[in-house]
Design a protein around this motif. Structure first.
Motif, PDB file in Angstrom:
ATOM      1  N   UNK A  30       0.823  -1.220   0.000  1.00  0.00           N
ATOM      2  CA  UNK A  30       0.000   0.000   0.000  1.00  0.00           C
ATOM      3  C   UNK A  30       0.846   1.253   0.000  1.00  0.00           C
ATOM      4  N   UNK A  31       0.283   2.400  -0.387  1.00  0.00           N
ATOM      5  CA  UNK A  31       1.058   3.648  -0.468  1.00  0.00           C
ATOM      6  C   UNK A  31       1.616   4.069   0.891  1.00  0.00           C
TER       7      UNK A  31
ATOM      8  N   UNK B  36      10.000   2.993   3.508  1.00  0.00           N
ATOM      9  CA  UNK B  36      11.111   3.793   3.019  1.00  0.00           C
ATOM     10  C   UNK B  36      11.688   4.654   4.144  1.00  0.00           C
ATOM     11  N   UNK B  37      10.827   5.072   5.077  1.00  0.00           N
ATOM     12  CA  UNK B  37      11.299   5.873   6.211  1.00  0.00           C
ATOM     13  C   UNK B  37      12.001   5.015   7.260  1.00  0.00           C
ATOM     14  N   UNK B  38      12.039   3.709   7.004  1.00  0.00           N
ATOM     15  CA  UNK B  38      12.723   2.825   7.937  1.00  0.00           C
ATOM     16  C   UNK B  38      11.880   2.442   9.142  1.00  0.00           C
ATOM     17  N   UNK B  39      10.559   2.662   9.052  1.00  0.00           N
ATOM     18  CA  UNK B  39       9.679   2.353  10.186  1.00  0.00           C
ATOM     19  C   UNK B  39       9.068   0.959  10.062  1.00  0.00           C
TER      20      UNK B  39
END
Lengths: 231, 361
Positions: free
Chosen positions: A73-74, A81-84
């Motif tokens: 999902x978006x 990508x934020x590493x979360x």
């Protein structure tokens, strides 16, 4: 009380409800303010969108949240990508889902309270040299306080009563996402009726007390609105 | 001289307005006209409560132009709403201090105790707004606005929502604060009696336009304006208490070029007063009457004779020592007495309303 009483589920549920209530009041206040004061044509569509959780089956909501927050999902892509990592099947994911699921229970009482305060006292405050934030904290907030109490209690109680969304988004991980309602479900599945009774009866009592407080808050609110009308 | 001037335009569904004005911020300026004419809209624009296009300057400060808009809380105006608009969650004392606390100490010109005393609020301070009568609420609202030490006090029909006794209660307070602090006021009203009592300067508003503005005596008596054609058309004349007649319990008032006698009023000799004379209370005669019960007979000169909507009647503007008063008489009388501009006559005045405290000089 049985020795295997599910304290973990209780504390997890209370944690979830408290965090959801605090965050949701912060998010819902500006939204409710905007809805109560705007003349924008977007007011009604947005109002309807925010009320959707009232009537959608929790599984539908949960399903789409899962799609949205999952790795494909978006939002999931963004959090990855934020590493979360991804949110589904985590406590943070439950908080996000609860906020969306309880949104109308916070927005609507606040919106009604803001609308009931009206423009009169705010205009008076403006001509008495109070800037926008000053007006909000010293005029709107005290006059809309019963609305905040209603929003907080409804959100808290509604979050504790969640089941479908939790199961879809959170799953059933002890200490991470296994909240009360899920625990009851597990006990019943396993034919552990004693444990199910303890949890369920506790929920009944808690819900009754919450609604009772709301009734008193509502009568105080009517009294306060009367004051606004008379002053 | 301090002035507020601007040009404000706007349109709503069924109402468009275009106000181009240059008004003195001195004494009491009344915005007068029928309901729905735009008086309140103009007042709200002056306060910054309503944002419309145009420009607005006050005493050389830009309040609004094409790029800037000074928000309401940064304008040095006090605003008294039609319905008082007190904060229901605050006591009277806290309502009064709300604005006061937000004004820097150096800018405070009006003292809390002084305002409380002048508006008689001492016994009300601990009460909540819900426990006040309409007139009391309005007095609190006026004091609350004053305590921000405004450069200009805007009042939106402060008496309109009150019953008659409460109105009579408030008007003297307004006169007192006008005379005590000389704060310029802009006062919205559709009641001719209030205007005659308070205003020094009059702005006539109808249908989103300013019809005329000027000195109150001049505008009340201008036959081309609607005021002179109201049933309660009147003129106001400034005067001074000249003396008292204790035997007959009367008070004498000196006007320029004449003297009026009214029922005794407990006012010191030399006190400035304002006298209101209704057009329908004035009749005319060419010779001074000797055997009449009317005690006020004033020498006047006819300035203008105008037809009225009532075809039996004529409106006559009379010069009384430099001020104008109005008389409403039948057209037949005009012809029989041969009244023309320039004619000398005597005005018999049946009734006079005396009001304390003349406007600012």
């Amino acid at each position: 009380m049985p020795e295997s009483f599910d304290w973990q589920a209780v504390t997890l549920t209370l944690q979830l409800a408290s965090i959801t209530t605090c965050l949701l009041l912060l998010i819902a206040t500006p939204i409710a303010w905007w809805l109560a004061h705007t003349a924008s044509p977007w007011r009604k569509p947005l109002g309807a969108l925010l009320a959707l959780p009232l009537i959608l089956p929790p599984t539908v909501l949960g399903f789409y949240l899962l799609m949205l927050l999952g790795p494909a999902g978006p939002v999931g892509a963004l959090t990855t990508r934020l590493g979360l990592g991804t949110l589904p099947f985590t406590f943070a994911g439950l908080v996000v889902a609860s906020i969306i699921y309880s949104m109308p229970f916070a927005v609507q009482p606040l919106q009604n309270a803001f609308a009931a305060v009206g423009r009169g006292p705010l205009e008076a405050a403006a001509t008495l040299r109070a800037g926008p934030l000053d007006r909000f904290f010293n005029v709107t907030l005290p006059l809309a306080r019963p609305g905040f109490a209603t929003a907080a209690i409804l959100t808290f109680a509604h979050t504790i009563g969640e089941f479908g969304v939790v199961l879809m988004v959170g799953g059933n991980i002890p200490g991470e996402t296994r909240v009360l309602s899920v625990a009851v479900y597990n006990h019943v599945e396993a034919l552990e009726y004693t444990q199910a009774h303890w949890l369920s009866a506790g929920m009944v009592v808690f819900s009754f007390v919450a609604l009772l407080i709301l009734q008193y808050a509502a009568s105080r609110r009517i009294a306060l609105l009367g004051q606004v009308a008379r002053a | 001289m301090s002035r507020i001037h601007g040009h404000l335009q706007g349109a709503y569904e069924d109402f468009a307005f275009d106000f181009d004005f240059d008004l003195p911020t001195l004494g009491v300026t009344a915005l007068f006209g029928p309901s729905g004419g735009g008086k309140t809209t103009l007042l709200r624009c002056l306060a910054g409560l309503q944002r419309v296009s145009g420009k607005l300057h006050c005493d050389g400060e830009v309040w609004q132009d094409g790029r800037h808009f000074l928000p309401a809380h940064r304008r040095a105006v006090g605003y008294v709403f039609q319905d008082a608009n007190l904060f229901p969650h605050l006591s009277v004392a806290a309502n009064l201090r709300f604005g006061l606390r937000r004004v820097p100490r150096d800018d405070r010109r009006i003292d809390f105790d002084e305002a409380v005393a002048l508006l008689g609020l001492e016994p009300l301070l601990p009460r909540m707004p819900q426990q006040l009568s309409g007139g009391q609420k309005q007095r609190v609202a006026i004091a609350r606005a004053l305590l921000t030490s405004p450069r200009l006090l805007l009042l939106d029909e402060p008496l309109a929502s009150l019953d008659l006794p409460s109105r009579a209660e408030i008007l003297p307070w307004l006169q007192r604060l006008r005379d005590h602090w000389a704060i310029p006021m802009i006062y919205v009203s559709h009641a001719p009696a209030e205007v005659a009592q308070l205003a020094d300067h009059l702005v006539l508003i109808d249908n989103g336009r300013i019809l005329a503005h000027g000195d109150v005596n001049a505008l009340l008596t201008r036959a081309d304006l609607p005021l002179a054609h109201l049933d309660e058309a009147s003129a106001v004349v400034e005067g001074v208490i000249a003396g008292h007649d204790d035997h007959y319990h009367l008070t004498r008032v000196a006007l320029s070029g004449a003297e009026l006698v009214v029922g005794h009023r407990d006012l010191p000799v030399g006190q400035r007063v304002r006298v209101r004379i209704l057009a329908r209370d004035v009749s005319l005669t060419l010779v001074p009457p000797h055997q009449t019960s009317i005690i006020n007979v004033l020498p006047v000169q006819v300035q203008q004779v105008t037809a009225t909507h009532d075809r039996a009647q004529a409106l006559i503007r009379l010069d009384l020592g430099g001020s104008s008063i109005l008389a409403r008489v039948t057209r037949r009388s005009v012809d029989q007495l041969g009244l023309r501009p320039g004619s000398a006559a005597f005005a018999q005045v049946k009734g006079v309303a005396l009001m304390e405290g003349a406007g600012s000089p």
